[in-house]
Enzyme design. Sequence first.
Site, short mmCIF file in Angstrom:
data_model
loop_
_atom_site.label_atom_id
_atom_site.label_comp_id
_atom_site.label_asym_id
_atom_site.label_seq_id
_atom_site.Cartn_x
_atom_site.Cartn_y
_atom_site.Cartn_z
N GLY A 1 -21.07 7.48 3.41
CA GLY A 1 -20.04 7.91 2.46
C GLY A 1 -20.57 7.88 1.04
N GLY B 1 -18.77 8.83 -1.74
CA GLY B 1 -17.65 8.98 -2.65
C GLY B 1 -17.88 8.13 -3.88
N LYS C 1 0.84 -1.20 0.00
CA LYS C 1 0.00 0.00 0.00
C LYS C 1 0.87 1.24 0.00
CE LYS C 1 -4.46 0.93 0.04
NZ LYS C 1 -5.47 0.23 -0.77
#
Length: 410
Positions: A238, A240, A139
Amino acid sequence: MLGSFPITSVSWSELFPFSFLFISIPFSFLSFSLFLFFVILLYLILLSRFLFMKRHACIANIEKLPEFDDHKLVSFFADRKTGLRAFVAIHNDNLGPATGGTRMWAYATEADALCDVLNLSRAMTYKCALAGVHYGGGKGVIIGNSETMKTPALLFAYAGLLYSGFKDIFSTGTDVGLTDDDVKIMSAANPHIIGVLHGDKLSTSDMATLGVFSSILGVFEEAYRDHDLSGKTFAVKGLGKTGMELVRFLTEAGAHVVAAEINKKKVALARKQFPTLRVVSPAIIHKQKVDVYCPCALGGDITSKTVRELRCRFIVGSANNQLASTIVGATLHKKGILYVPDYVANAGGLINVVDELEKGGYRSDRVLTRVKNIKRTIRKIIARSQKEKQPTNLIADRMAEEIFSKKRRT
């Protein structure tokens, strides 16, 4: 009768250690202001030094952090010209070279960013294992507000530094704070950037959402032997990329949806696109009485406090690291709330981006088949959880570890 008081001459050497910088001058308001200025300056220098040492102490003692899980590699790098500060972590590469998206977030401290990249890279190892792809977990996180600090120069610098240090061991793409357009900029500096839209290439965020939707179908098939969602209720936290797309999937399936989002522009857009959508405050979205709660924002959403306030039967969302701790998973299990491990549900994005690394190149039909098959893995996890009477998060971890711990790259 008021008397007059002469101004007393005081030597700076008696008041301030940097006496070599000054001559003896009358103690007046001006001289006191200068004195105060240099005291503040000294304080800021010492504070900066303290924070610098604290950061390096945190990195130097990384193995003592609870988030550290025998990570293979953790690196911090920066570019002063663009303001870039970033961490890259590789957790495990037993199954193959590490892969994982890059997130851009306004972390309060570098220590917070470090802990996040450790958690996220570990989750990628488990996600790759259960998604059936031959890659390990990695990551990247860029420290900064993506709304105000993200520039093409910063993205180009990040991708270039990745290529010079990680070109054959880590590939990356989008995550929170980065868009499909951003990875296109990054790909100009690094051929190991994946998820660049072209031709029939499917959107990574759309495939992540499809994976969550497929997981929801798997839950309903296992619980009710039916995947009809009409009339069912969902709370989506959320709005998004994945949250908004999930609302679309659910409303088109006839479900009733309530949502929450801190960004007012996104709320306005969602209301325009979905007139039947009900919007509540993010502080109470998890308290809604619904069939399914869908965390689609940041991680750590389900804590020992919020778990007591949940009024749902199932939890299925796209957010990473939804559980604040494994203990929360046990609490959910005791309460009879079925939790779908996030790294299994949101694996559609991963399946999409790594498919371009397959022999023969990217095939959208293969991606869609694999993403829709996530529900099979979900049903296996649920069945084993019920058989062994263990929380689903522990069962999923165990299944993943059985895969990546046994196999070692040659």
